[in-house]
Design a protein around this motif. Structure first.
Motif, short mmCIF file in Angstrom:
data_model
loop_
_atom_site.label_atom_id
_atom_site.label_comp_id
_atom_site.label_asym_id
_atom_site.label_seq_id
_atom_site.Cartn_x
_atom_site.Cartn_y
_atom_site.Cartn_z
N HIS A 162 0.82 -1.21 0.00
CA HIS A 162 0.00 0.00 0.00
C HIS A 162 0.85 1.27 0.00
N VAL A 163 2.04 1.18 0.58
CA VAL A 163 2.96 2.32 0.53
C VAL A 163 3.41 2.55 -0.92
N LYS A 164 3.83 1.47 -1.58
CA LYS A 164 4.35 1.59 -2.95
C LYS A 164 3.28 2.05 -3.93
N SER A 165 2.03 1.70 -3.66
CA SER A 165 0.95 2.04 -4.59
C SER A 165 0.17 3.28 -4.18
N ASN A 166 0.64 3.98 -3.15
CA ASN A 166 -0.04 5.19 -2.67
C ASN A 166 -1.49 4.90 -2.32
N SER A 167 -1.73 3.79 -1.64
CA SER A 167 -3.06 3.35 -1.21
C SER A 167 -4.00 3.06 -2.38
N LEU A 168 -3.43 2.80 -3.56
CA LEU A 168 -4.24 2.57 -4.75
C LEU A 168 -3.95 1.21 -5.38
N TYR A 169 -3.49 0.25 -4.58
CA TYR A 169 -3.22 -1.08 -5.14
C TYR A 169 -4.51 -1.69 -5.69
N ASN A 170 -5.57 -1.57 -4.92
CA ASN A 170 -6.89 -1.97 -5.39
C ASN A 170 -7.81 -0.75 -5.31
N THR A 171 -9.05 -0.90 -5.72
CA THR A 171 -9.97 0.25 -5.69
C THR A 171 -10.24 0.65 -4.25
N PRO A 172 -9.86 1.85 -3.86
CA PRO A 172 -10.07 2.28 -2.48
C PRO A 172 -11.50 2.77 -2.27
N PRO A 173 -11.90 3.01 -1.03
CA PRO A 173 -13.23 3.59 -0.76
C PRO A 173 -13.22 5.07 -1.12
N THR A 174 -13.42 5.37 -2.40
CA THR A 174 -13.20 6.73 -2.90
C THR A 174 -14.10 7.76 -2.23
N PHE A 175 -15.37 7.44 -2.07
CA PHE A 175 -16.28 8.41 -1.45
C PHE A 175 -15.90 8.66 0.00
N GLY A 176 -15.50 7.59 0.71
CA GLY A 176 -15.08 7.74 2.10
C GLY A 176 -13.86 8.63 2.24
N ILE A 177 -12.89 8.48 1.33
CA ILE A 177 -11.69 9.32 1.37
C ILE A 177 -12.05 10.77 1.06
N TYR A 178 -12.95 10.96 0.11
CA TYR A 178 -13.43 12.31 -0.21
C TYR A 178 -14.08 12.95 1.02
N MET A 179 -14.97 12.20 1.71
CA MET A 179 -15.62 12.74 2.90
C MET A 179 -14.60 13.02 3.99
N LEU A 180 -13.64 12.14 4.14
CA LEU A 180 -12.58 12.36 5.13
C LEU A 180 -11.82 13.65 4.84
N SER A 181 -11.56 13.90 3.56
CA SER A 181 -10.83 15.12 3.21
C SER A 181 -11.64 16.37 3.57
N LEU A 182 -12.97 16.28 3.42
CA LEU A 182 -13.82 17.41 3.79
C LEU A 182 -13.84 17.62 5.30
N VAL A 183 -13.84 16.53 6.06
CA VAL A 183 -13.79 16.64 7.52
C VAL A 183 -12.48 17.28 7.96
N LEU A 184 -11.39 16.89 7.31
CA LEU A 184 -10.09 17.49 7.65
C LEU A 184 -10.09 18.99 7.34
N ASP A 185 -10.69 19.38 6.21
CA ASP A 185 -10.80 20.80 5.89
C ASP A 185 -11.61 21.53 6.96
N TRP A 186 -12.69 20.89 7.42
CA TRP A 186 -13.54 21.49 8.46
C TRP A 186 -12.75 21.70 9.76
N ILE A 187 -11.95 20.71 10.14
CA ILE A 187 -11.13 20.86 11.35
C ILE A 187 -10.16 22.03 11.20
N LYS A 188 -9.58 22.13 10.03
CA LYS A 188 -8.65 23.24 9.77
C LYS A 188 -9.37 24.58 9.88
#
Length: 365
Positions: A233-259
């Motif tokens: 997963h390190v070598k593939s930047n967490s993209l070895y298989n299909t990741p939970p794309t919507f979950g990562i998107y939502m996580l990014s929005l939560v991080l923006d909110w915390i900021k």
């Protein structure tokens, strides 16, 4: 104008998400960044999703001041899969995995490690029904070579939280921070690995964040299943298989909110304020409410307490439900009540709960 009928959400997980995050996700749901597609429809190999992933990593790095000695991964399988991946990757046959037991999740982590190698319980408060966190001096390592020291930073069921973390020279510290990551400032450099399911403080369920010290990768044995090897997963930047794309998107929005709230420092101050409201209400009740956790171990994420009788507990929960409070029932293993006050739970919800607790206690003394 549409009035939003939002519950006072004290669920332990999946739990509350910031309302501005939900509203932005709603706005972008069917047409993300003028792509004519939802984030859920984007290829995980597309430039648009690569930007989402990069932004999430950069924002998390900024918020936690993650040093360049560490990697960030977005994985699947929840914290429960990490219970197995950690010993598979980092527990050599001649080493012992050291575990501190502070609740159900640390027990589950130990159970999985036992299947894969030698383990030792180096501190535990199980005999007191996990009412406290062990003192740092109580952590006694065995004489054998230690593969790592594993702790659970916050215990959702019992309402306890580490105030300070163990630091033992030459021993890799690994922490399950599923229920309190980003609730307060920490020194990431003291940890060799941090993992956290997203569904409490980071976003929706389905994503697991791993913050991994690069030095650990040298210890991974050959022959592991590809998906269970951190290096994959390190070598593939967490993209070895299909990741939970919507979950990562939502996580990014939560991080923006915390900021936007002022970062982790401001969030921490808010969390202490919320927790103080509820613990102070218990103290005012003169024993009507009894905190499960001892004072020095009380969590600022999960406030657990009992009432004098089961009948009063049932009445409390019923009346709370009628007033719009959700998720206040304690875990079945200890009963009573629990208010999970994660980052996204607003101060106003805790103020309202404290008022209700005061009124209920006064009416039932």
């Amino acid at each position: 104008m549409i009035t939003l009928n939002r519950a006072y959400n004290f669920n332990a997980g999946p739990s509350a998400l910031p309302l501005p995050v939900l509203q932005l996700a709603q706005e972008e749901l069917v047409n993300f960044k003028n792509t004519g597609m939802s984030v859920m429809e984007l290829s995980h190999r597309s430039k648009e999703f690569e930007d989402v992933l990069t932004h999430a990593k950069e924002t998390l790095t900024e918020l936690l001041n993650i040093p360049d000695t560490h990697e960030i991964l977005f994985l699947q399988g929840g914290a429960s899969l990490q219970f197995s991946m950690i010993p598979m990757n980092f527990l050599a046959p001649d080493q012992v995995g050291a575990y501190v037991l502070t609740g159900s999740w640390s027990e589950k982590a130990l159970k999985e490690a036992k299947k894969l190698g030698k383990t030792a319980v180096v501190a535990s408060t199980k005999e007191e029904n996990y009412r406290s966190i062990p003192a740092l001096d109580d952590v006694k390592l065995p004489k054998e070579e230690i593969g790592y020291l594993h702790i659970t930073s916050n215990n959702t069921i019992f309402g306890t939280q580490w105030a300070d973390y163990p630091s033992i020279e030459g021993v890799d510290l690994i922490a399950d921070m599923s229920s309190d990551i980003l609730c307060r400032q920490i020194d990431v450099s003291k940890f060799s690995l941090i993992y956290a399911g997203a569904q409490k403080n980071l976003g929706p369920s389905g994503v697991t964040v791993v913050i991994l010290k690069k030095e650990l990768l040298k210890r991974i044995p050959e022959g592991l299943p590809t998906m269970l090897n951190y290096e994959t997963h390190v070598k593939s930047n967490s993209l070895y298989n299909t990741p939970p794309t919507f979950g990562i998107y939502m996580l990014s929005l939560v991080l923006d909110w915390i900021k936007e709230q002022g970062g982790v420092k401001a969030i921490e101050a808010q969390n202490h304020k919320k927790a103080k409201l509820l613990y102070t209400s218990m103290e005012r009740s003169n024993g009507f409410y009894t905190p499960h956790a001892t004072e020095e171990s009380r969590s600022i994420m999960n406030v657990t307490f009992t009432l004098p009788t089961d009948e009063l507990t049932t009445a409390f929960l019923q009346q709370a439900k009628e007033k719009g409070f959700v998720g206040l029932a304690g875990h079945r293993s200890i009963g009573g009540c629990r208010a999970s006050i994660y980052n996204a739970v607003p101060l106003e919800a805790c103020e309202a709960l404290a008022v209700f607790m005061d009124e209920f206690a006064q009416a039932n003394v």
